[in-house]
Write a protein that holds these residues in place. Structure first.
Motif, PDB file in Angstrom:
ATOM      1  N   TYR A   1       0.800  -1.227   0.000  1.00  0.00           N
ATOM      2  CA  TYR A   1       0.000   0.000   0.000  1.00  0.00           C
ATOM      3  C   TYR A   1       0.832   1.277   0.000  1.00  0.00           C
ATOM      4  CZ  TYR A   1      -3.806  -3.205   1.233  1.00  0.00           C
ATOM      5  OH  TYR A   1      -4.726  -4.227   1.237  1.00  0.00           O
ATOM      6  N   PHE A   2       2.047   1.232   0.599  1.00  0.00           N
ATOM      7  CA  PHE A   2       2.843   2.451   0.723  1.00  0.00           C
ATOM      8  C   PHE A   2       4.178   2.386  -0.016  1.00  0.00           C
ATOM      9  CE2 PHE A   2       0.258   2.407   4.686  1.00  0.00           C
ATOM     10  CZ  PHE A   2      -0.482   3.563   4.449  1.00  0.00           C
ATOM     11  N   GLY A   3       4.548   1.217  -0.526  1.00  0.00           N
ATOM     12  CA  GLY A   3       5.805   1.094  -1.259  1.00  0.00           C
ATOM     13  C   GLY A   3       7.030   1.278  -0.384  1.00  0.00           C
ATOM     14  N   LYS A   4       6.927   0.893   0.879  1.00  0.00           N
ATOM     15  CA  LYS A   4       8.053   1.028   1.803  1.00  0.00           C
ATOM     16  C   LYS A   4       8.004  -0.105   2.803  1.00  0.00           C
ATOM     17  CE  LYS A   4       6.739   5.058   3.513  1.00  0.00           C
ATOM     18  NZ  LYS A   4       6.627   6.241   4.416  1.00  0.00           N
ATOM     19  N   SER A   5       9.114  -0.264   3.541  1.00  0.00           N
ATOM     20  CA  SER A   5       9.146  -1.276   4.585  1.00  0.00           C
ATOM     21  C   SER A   5       8.298  -0.834   5.774  1.00  0.00           C
ATOM     22  CB  SER A   5      10.586  -1.515   5.052  1.00  0.00           C
ATOM     23  OG  SER A   5      10.617  -2.347   6.195  1.00  0.00           O
ATOM     24  N   ALA A   6       7.764  -1.801   6.502  1.00  0.00           N
ATOM     25  CA  ALA A   6       7.000  -1.485   7.708  1.00  0.00           C
ATOM     26  C   ALA A   6       7.861  -0.776   8.750  1.00  0.00           C
ATOM     27  CB  ALA A   6       6.399  -2.760   8.298  1.00  0.00           C
ATOM     28  N   THR A   7       9.187  -0.947   8.676  1.00  0.00           N
ATOM     29  CA  THR A   7      10.083  -0.276   9.623  1.00  0.00           C
ATOM     30  C   THR A   7      10.084   1.231   9.419  1.00  0.00           C
ATOM     31  OG1 THR A   7      11.996  -0.522   8.151  1.00  0.00           O
ATOM     32  CG2 THR A   7      11.576  -2.310   9.717  1.00  0.00           C
ATOM     33  N   GLN A   8       9.603   1.688   8.258  1.00  0.00           N
ATOM     34  CA  GLN A   8       9.627   3.118   7.926  1.00  0.00           C
ATOM     35  C   GLN A   8       8.260   3.781   8.038  1.00  0.00           C
ATOM     36  OE1 GLN A   8      11.148   2.452   3.950  1.00  0.00           O
ATOM     37  NE2 GLN A   8      13.231   2.996   4.565  1.00  0.00           N
ATOM     38  N   LEU A   9       7.285   3.085   8.555  1.00  0.00           N
ATOM     39  CA  LEU A   9       5.930   3.640   8.622  1.00  0.00           C
ATOM     40  C   LEU A   9       5.865   4.841   9.562  1.00  0.00           C
ATOM     41  CD1 LEU A   9       3.804   0.366   8.874  1.00  0.00           C
ATOM     42  CD2 LEU A   9       3.871   1.946   6.922  1.00  0.00           C
ATOM     43  N   SER A  10       5.152   5.862   9.129  1.00  0.00           N
ATOM     44  CA  SER A  10       4.875   6.998   9.995  1.00  0.00           C
ATOM     45  C   SER A  10       3.698   6.656  10.912  1.00  0.00           C
ATOM     46  CB  SER A  10       4.530   8.223   9.152  1.00  0.00           C
ATOM     47  OG  SER A  10       3.279   8.012   8.488  1.00  0.00           O
TER      48      SER A  10
END
Length: 261
Positions: free
Chosen positions: A159-168
């Motif tokens: 959904y965001f094109g990033k790792s879960a470690t980088q979620l805001s």
């Protein structure tokens, strides 16, 4: 009630890296077992299990755990893993521990008061044996986020094109809401997903999980969703549908989609 209760030691076998069964999505092969006809996942790769940490930037962020707790199980750190609320509602799994038990240990039992009680017995057992931190970590790495995305890392990438470690914080709140209602995900219901994310941020503030300043910062974010991937051609669709119809009497569809088969 306790006769033939599933072993709680099954959970580490399902979920723990590197060989947890559910870290592989369910795949349907042809008769040669060489050609994949369908995979219940956004892609065919193994699922990545990420630990939870308050401070390590390579681990799942604390905001994701707090958002899930605020949305799904506000008394997570106080109760013993179960609640007697909604005891007669077979579709209600009030705590995170109960959800894990239902999804992974009791999925094949018919809805009944007996199953509801067994669910709570097992939820109390896994909370006492493994601890609450392990339960929230397991939940985050196995929850259904819609579109065959199981686990926070798969969902964040989808959904965001990033790792879960980088979620805001705002993105964490959206995923927490999606885990509670997977059909209301950023691809199938983008506006609803945003609105439910905002509501989750407000719950986090109300429950004292984030400060007023962090709340204002999260509400000021403008999360961007990835463009949904194009539909891929399905090979041997009639065969796949026939297979799933034949399996239906033995294994629930939700269990098939969850992985490891």
């Amino acid at each position: 009630l306790t006769r033939d209760l599933p072993s709680i030691e099954t959970l580490p076998q399902f979920l723990n890296p590197p060989d947890g069964l559910l870290l592989q999505p369910t795949r349907i092969y042809d008769r040669t077992r060489e050609n994949i006809l369908f995979t219940f996942a956004p892609n065919d790769s193994a699922r990545r299990y990420i630990p939870l940490s308050d401070s390590n930037p390579q681990y799942l962020p604390k905001s994701l755990a707090e958002a899930v707790i605020a949305k799904t199980d506000p008394k997570f750190w106080q109760h013993s893993g179960y609640s007697l609320a909604d005891l007669t509602n077979p579709d209600s799994h009030v705590t995170l521990a109960q959800r894990l038990v239902f999804d992974l240990l009791l999925f094949n039992e018919e809805p009944s008061l007996q199953r509801a009680l067994r669910e709570r017995i097992l939820a109390a057992q896994i909370t006492a044996h493994f601890g609450r931190t392990q339960i929230i970590e397991w939940y985050l790495n196995s929850a259904n986020f819609g579109r065959y995305a199981y686990g926070a890392e798969t969902a964040a990438q989808l959904y965001f094109g990033k790792s879960a470690t980088q979620l805001s914080t705002a993105e964490s709140a959206i995923l927490a809401a999606v885990s509670d209602s997977p059909s209301l995900n950023p691809y199938d219901a983008p506006q609803t997903a945003l609105e439910r994310g905002i509501a989750t941020i407000q719950l986090m503030q109300t429950q004292g999980l984030i400060s007023d300043e962090a709340t204002a910062n999260a509400l000021g974010e403008s999360p961007l969703f990835q463009t949904p991937p194009p539909a891929t051609p399905q090979f041997a669709a009639a065969f796949v549908n026939l297979l799933l119809a034949q399996l239906d009497s033995q294994i629930p569809r939700a269990r098939i989609e969850r992985g490891g088969l």
